[in-house]
Design an enzyme around this catalytic site. Structure first.
Site, mmCIF file in Angstrom:
data_model
loop_
_atom_site.group_PDB
_atom_site.id
_atom_site.type_symbol
_atom_site.label_atom_id
_atom_site.label_comp_id
_atom_site.label_asym_id
_atom_site.label_seq_id
_atom_site.Cartn_x
_atom_site.Cartn_y
_atom_site.Cartn_z
ATOM 1 N N SER A 161 0.827 -1.218 0.000
ATOM 2 C CA SER A 161 0.000 0.000 0.000
ATOM 3 C C SER A 161 0.858 1.263 0.000
ATOM 4 O O SER A 161 1.920 1.315 0.623
ATOM 5 C CB SER A 161 -0.880 0.001 1.254
ATOM 6 N N TYR A 182 -1.665 6.148 -4.570
ATOM 7 C CA TYR A 182 -2.761 7.111 -4.464
ATOM 8 C C TYR A 182 -2.298 8.420 -5.084
ATOM 9 O O TYR A 182 -1.144 8.831 -4.875
ATOM 10 C CB TYR A 182 -3.104 7.399 -2.996
ATOM 11 N N THR A 203 -5.021 3.327 -7.507
ATOM 12 C CA THR A 203 -6.374 3.186 -6.959
ATOM 13 C C THR A 203 -7.211 4.368 -7.415
ATOM 14 O O THR A 203 -6.876 5.530 -7.151
ATOM 15 C CB THR A 203 -6.307 3.065 -5.427
ATOM 16 N N LYS A 228 -7.249 0.184 -10.067
ATOM 17 C CA LYS A 228 -8.025 -0.565 -9.060
ATOM 18 C C LYS A 228 -9.262 0.220 -8.640
ATOM 19 O O LYS A 228 -9.189 1.447 -8.472
ATOM 20 C CB LYS A 228 -7.133 -0.818 -7.837
ATOM 21 N N HIS A 270 -13.274 -1.664 -2.848
ATOM 22 C CA HIS A 270 -12.385 -1.168 -1.780
ATOM 23 C C HIS A 270 -12.824 -1.741 -0.422
ATOM 24 O O HIS A 270 -12.774 -1.073 0.606
ATOM 25 C CB HIS A 270 -12.423 0.366 -1.753
ATOM 26 N N GLY A 298 -14.466 -9.685 -0.333
ATOM 27 C CA GLY A 298 -15.273 -10.755 0.246
ATOM 28 C C GLY A 298 -14.848 -12.157 -0.133
ATOM 29 O O GLY A 298 -15.595 -13.104 0.099
HETATM 30 C C1 LIG Z 1 -8.039 -1.663 6.632
HETATM 31 C C2 LIG Z 1 -8.019 -1.553 5.143
HETATM 32 C C3 LIG Z 1 -7.113 -0.693 4.540
HETATM 33 C C4 LIG Z 1 -7.077 -0.581 3.147
HETATM 34 N N1 LIG Z 1 -6.130 0.220 2.593
HETATM 35 C C5 LIG Z 1 -6.060 0.302 1.238
HETATM 36 C C6 LIG Z 1 -5.037 1.075 0.641
HETATM 37 O O1 LIG Z 1 -4.176 1.649 1.309
HETATM 38 N N2 LIG Z 1 -5.045 1.163 -0.709
HETATM 39 C C7 LIG Z 1 -5.969 0.527 -1.503
HETATM 40 O O2 LIG Z 1 -5.939 0.642 -2.719
HETATM 41 N N3 LIG Z 1 -6.931 -0.246 -0.942
HETATM 42 C C8 LIG Z 1 -6.985 -0.372 0.395
HETATM 43 N N4 LIG Z 1 -7.939 -1.188 0.956
HETATM 44 C C9 LIG Z 1 -8.822 -1.986 0.090
HETATM 45 C C10 LIG Z 1 -8.200 -3.360 -0.245
HETATM 46 O O3 LIG Z 1 -7.132 -3.215 -1.149
HETATM 47 C C11 LIG Z 1 -9.212 -4.323 -0.895
HETATM 48 O O4 LIG Z 1 -9.809 -3.691 -2.000
HETATM 49 C C12 LIG Z 1 -10.311 -4.828 0.035
HETATM 50 O O5 LIG Z 1 -9.847 -4.940 1.360
HETATM 51 C C13 LIG Z 1 -10.790 -6.177 -0.472
HETATM 52 O O6 LIG Z 1 -11.860 -6.638 0.274
HETATM 53 P P1 LIG Z 1 -11.732 -7.694 1.492
HETATM 54 O O7 LIG Z 1 -11.182 -6.945 2.648
HETATM 55 O O8 LIG Z 1 -13.146 -8.138 1.676
HETATM 56 O O9 LIG Z 1 -10.832 -8.840 1.044
HETATM 57 C C14 LIG Z 1 -7.989 -1.326 2.343
HETATM 58 C C15 LIG Z 1 -8.893 -2.198 2.960
HETATM 59 C C16 LIG Z 1 -8.909 -2.333 4.348
HETATM 60 C C17 LIG Z 1 -9.873 -3.303 4.971
HETATM 61 C C1 LIG Z 2 -6.017 7.292 2.981
HETATM 62 C C2 LIG Z 2 -6.684 5.997 2.819
HETATM 63 C C3 LIG Z 2 -6.320 5.027 3.891
HETATM 64 C C4 LIG Z 2 -6.189 3.626 3.383
HETATM 65 C C5 LIG Z 2 -7.424 3.082 2.781
HETATM 66 O O1 LIG Z 2 -7.538 3.014 1.592
HETATM 67 C C6 LIG Z 2 -8.507 2.568 3.610
HETATM 68 O O2 LIG Z 2 -8.440 2.678 4.827
HETATM 69 O O3 LIG Z 2 -9.470 2.007 3.046
#
Ligand SMILES: Cc1cc2nc3c(=O)[nH]c(=O)nc-3n(C[C@H](O)[C@H](O)[C@H](O)COP(=O)(O)O)c2cc1C
Ligand SMILES: CCCCC(=O)C(=O)O
Length: 355
Positions: A105, A128, A154, A220, A244, A277
């Site tokens: 990330s 980002y 993203t 993404k 996301h 999911g």
């Molecule tokens: C706590 C958390 C932080 C995330 N941070 C980012 C991130 O920094 N950049 C990003 O593109 N997606 C981020 N995502 C989205 C994930 O890349 C992904 O799309 C998503 O978690 C997939 O779903 P799942 O948690 O059900 O497997 C984040 C998701 C979570 C739960």
């Molecule tokens: C600045 C975004 C923080 C990371 C993220 O994508 C999330 O928490 O879902």
């Protein structure tokens, strides 16, 4: 749901601080999209082949020039030091031990060069668009120089989604974690503003990042066929269908519903990946049959990291890979190329309470 994912989630609930847990678990708005994601995969049913030689199941694939042992990838998720003191370094070690590709990330909580050193396997870097373009450009170039083989831009986060269950709690230590990568040239207080989301970004950024780094750029957060085509026309080398994790716009279509439309629109031009999911080999098999070349796991990796560090991440990825191989064999598909659309059909009304 794999039993291991459940067990690691239960363990993570015991060991994580309440703010970190709320940040990881929560979704945007009323959390409809977050809650719907898992169930959406079970709206498909399998149409297995019989009497096919499945003694040896091969899960390997080539993805944008990288050879991978498994189609399970680690999704980019922020701030792994909230889950474990070894943070992204532990995640990288666990992914490499399982032969799985890591997507690091932009909000990693350790210097990307340290993570790159620990990543004995292939890795990509997620970008980002930031208010100070020097931040996203600098990160993209540093990631390329440290060995990332692709960038994942993203596209669904012009602003961070509002998450009622965690926003008021805040993220402990966030300024320091943001400054670790984004703020090398700034004071910690200024780093957070400079690294803030830039809401004016357009698809022009795809070609800009590709020209700057020479790396393939995936986009993404795509949920429509026409939007996927617009990204590919702008130079995207791949698409990640994603909500996301239900953390941005609530009430969007589930990834499981959007995936076939995106595959139909651009699947013959670029690889289409999906996340959201996915919690078992059957979920992954369904996603692959709907046309995904590979899948990404978000929260399950965070639970695994909290529950067991690098070993926990490895156990998760190994177990789900083994689970996928098993259900592929039972479905009569010994290779990923044999996982084709005829293996699934959509049903209108899943039985709500099977007896
Ligand atoms: C706590 C958390 C932080 C995330 N941070 C980012 C991130 O920094 N950049 C990003 O593109 N997606 C981020 N995502 C989205 C994930 O890349 C992904 O799309 C998503 O978690 C997939 O779903 P799942 O948690 O059900 O497997 C984040 C998701 C979570 C739960
Ligand atoms: C600045 C975004 C923080 C990371 C993220 O994508 C999330 O928490 O879902």
């Amino acid at each position: 749901m794999s039993a291991l994912v459940d067990a690691q989630h239960a363990r993570a609930r015991e060991v994580l601080g309440s703010e970190a847990l709320a940040y990881y678990e929560s979704g945007a708005g009323a959390e409809l999209t977050r809650r719907e994601a898992e169930a959406a995969w079970s709206h498909y049913r399998l149409r297995p082949r019989v009497l096919t030689d499945v003694a040896a199941v091969d899960l390997s694939l080539d993805l944008l020039g990288t050879h991978l042992a498994t189609p399970l990838l680690v999704a980019p998720t922020a701030y792994h030091r909230l889950a474990h003191p070894d943070g992204e370094v532990a995640t990288a070690r666990g992914a490499a031990a399982a032969g799985a590709l890591l997507t690091l990330s932009a909000r990693a909580s350790q210097p990307l060069e340290s993570v790159a050193q620990a990543a004995a396997g292939p890795w990509w870097f997620q970008v980002y668009a930031t208010r100070d373009p020097a931040v996203h450009r600098g990160l993209a170039v540093r990631a390329r120089d440290a060995g990332a083989t692709a960038l994942v831009l993203t596209g669904d986060t012009p602003f961070v989604g509002r998450k009622p269950l965690s926003d008021s709690l805040g993220i402990p230590g966030i300024e320091d974690m943001v400054a670790v990568n984004s703020g090398a040239h700034l004071r910690p207080d200024a780093a957070t503003d400079a690294a803030d989301q830039w809401p004016s970004a357009t698809t022009d950024l795809v070609a800009e990042l590709a020209a700057l780094t020479g790396l393939p750029v995936l986009v993404k957060g795509v949920l429509r066929g026409d939007e996927a085509a617009r990204c590919v026309d702008a130079g995207a080398a791949g698409i990640v269908v994603s909500t996301h994790g239900g953390r941005q716009l609530d009430r969007v279509v589930p990834s499981a519903v959007a995936l076939p439309e995106v595959v139909a629109a651009v699947g013959d031009r670029v690889p289409v990946l999906v996340d959201g999911g996915l919690r078992s080999g059957l979920d992954v098999l369904t996603a692959l049959a709907l046309g995904a070349r590979a899948v990404l796991l978000g929260r399950p990796v965070l639970w695994a990291l909290a529950a067991g560090g690098a070993a926990g991440v490895r156990e998760l990825l190994d177990t789900l890979t083994d689970d996928l191989a098993h259900v592929m064999a039972l479905a009569g598909a010994p290779t990923l190329d044999a996982v084709t659309a005829d293996l699934v059909t959509r049903i209108e009304r899943p039985v709500e309470r099977p007896v």
